[in-house]
Design an enzyme around this catalytic site. Structure first.
Site, PDB file in Angstrom:
ATOM      1  N   LYS A 197      14.777  25.123  26.859  1.00  0.00           N
ATOM      2  CA  LYS A 197      16.176  25.232  26.819  1.00  0.00           C
ATOM      3  C   LYS A 197      16.302  23.608  27.597  1.00  0.00           C
ATOM      4  O   LYS A 197      15.938  23.405  28.698  1.00  0.00           O
ATOM      5  CB  LYS A 197      16.611  26.077  27.809  1.00  0.00           C
ATOM      6  CG  LYS A 197      18.324  25.805  28.517  1.00  0.00           C
ATOM      7  CD  LYS A 197      18.490  27.080  29.584  1.00  0.00           C
ATOM      8  CE  LYS A 197      20.021  26.939  29.827  1.00  0.00           C
ATOM      9  NZ  LYS A 197      20.395  28.085  30.595  1.00  0.00           N
ATOM     10  N   LYS A 249      17.375  26.236  22.912  1.00  0.00           N
ATOM     11  CA  LYS A 249      18.748  25.887  23.178  1.00  0.00           C
ATOM     12  C   LYS A 249      19.109  24.606  23.652  1.00  0.00           C
ATOM     13  O   LYS A 249      18.191  24.234  24.549  1.00  0.00           O
ATOM     14  CB  LYS A 249      19.011  26.951  24.313  1.00  0.00           C
ATOM     15  CG  LYS A 249      20.668  26.951  24.589  1.00  0.00           C
ATOM     16  CD  LYS A 249      21.074  27.845  25.860  1.00  0.00           C
ATOM     17  CE  LYS A 249      22.457  27.676  26.370  1.00  0.00           C
ATOM     18  NZ  LYS A 249      22.517  28.802  27.358  1.00  0.00           N
TER      19      LYS A 249
END
Length: 326
Positions: A197, A249
């Site tokens: 992420k 992400k």
């Protein structure tokens, strides 16, 4: 004399039927997860930077859950938007807090039809907007935060969540939460690690969606988007700690990372098409600059083609309905 080409790739593009028959990558409703925002109190609220997305109250949430189940969506990811916040995010593990009440509702209404998933992070619940507990110098205290994550995990598991989305990017969070769940008898509760992420510029609309109180940024714990090896390492660590699913992400700006990780892991790899990706396509389509439906489909196919088995996307319900009617 001109020699006609013997090998003609265009033969397999000659008709819609031919193109469908040889398509390598397809979208299927079960490969899509719908993120949903649930606010405390009555009434819904439009999110200006994400046209078509709203903060739901519990009544509106129930309707959306049944719509997702009817469309065959694979799962939903719940985010709570509390009325009050504090330094430690105490509402996150409160059984009567909005996220845990919404989880109980979701499990009761559609738990047999789709996978009920919950965001396990403190940022929506803290008055400073960070994903963890702050130390005396104002930085995020990694190890103190792990204790809060463990408490939050137990609350979500007891509310019935089937898959906990560890999105805070704290070191050791998967192992710590797994140990807490197992010790409490929640051995069947699965963990989705937001492993790779990045501290991305594409999260802006999400901050509006959860009424984030963040001042500053999260670059001391989220990954530097310039570093691909860091993402591979984070995924390997989370798998070793017991993650059942790992995630990249944002998705669209990290397709290379998805493709690099996919052949290296033996657990499912998912990706999150984040709020900024959604907002850009919607904004350009509203101005007539792009074909909205084609751009949505192409963006999702790219994520799946890169190697993601499932995609969290705010278009999950819309796309699932279209794919189901094909």
């Amino acid at each position: 004399m001109t020699h006609a080409p013997r090998i003609r790739p265009r033969r397999l593009r000659s008709s819609a039927a031919m193109r469908e028959m040889v398509a390598e990558t397809r979208l299927h409703p079960r490969n899509l997860v719908l993120p949903l925002f649930v606010r405390e109190g009555e009434g819904t609220r439009e999110i200006a930077s994400m046209p078509g997305v709203r903060q739901h109250d519990l009544d509106s949430l129930a309707r959306e859950l049944h719509a997702a189940a009817a469309a065959g969506v694979g799962g939903i990811m719940l985010f709570g938007v509390p009325a009050t916040r504090d330094a430690t995010g105490s509402g996150a593990d409160d059984p009567s807090g909005i996220l845990n009440r919404a989880t109980t509702l979701a499990v009761r209404e559609v738990g047999e039809a789709l996978v009920v998933q919950t965001d396990l992070c403190l940022d929506e619940f803290t008055d400073h907007g960070h994903c963890g507990v702050l130390d005396g110098a104002g930085g995020v205290d990694n190890d103190a935060t792990l204790e809060r994550y463990a408490a939050m995990a137990l609350a979500q598991a007891e509310a019935g969540s089937a898959l906990l989305g560890l999105s805070g990017m704290m070191d050791g969070q998967v192992a710590h939460v797994r140990a807490a769940l197992d010790a409490a008898g929640h051995t069947d509760t699965a963990l989705l690690a937001y492993s790779a992420k990045s501290a991305s510029a594409f999260y802006g609309p999400f901050r509006e969606a959860v009424d984030s109180q963040l001042v500053g940024d999260r670059r001391t714990y989220q990954m530097d988007p310039r570093n691909a090896r860091d993402g591979v390492r984070e995924v390997a660590l989370d798998v070793a700690e017991g993650a059942d699913v790992v995630m990249v992400k944002p998705a669209g700006s990290q397709l290379d990372l998805i493709a690099r990780i996919a052949p290296r892991v033996d657990v499912p790899l998912w990706a999150y098409q984040v709020s900024g990706e959604y907002a850009m396509i919607e904004a350009a389509a509203q101005r007539g600059w792009i074909d909205r439906d084609a751009a949505i489909a192409e963006s999702l196919v790219a994520i799946r083609r890169a190697g993601a088995q499932a995609v969290l996307t705010y278009w999950a319900l819309e796309v699932a309905r279209k794919e189901s009617s094909r």
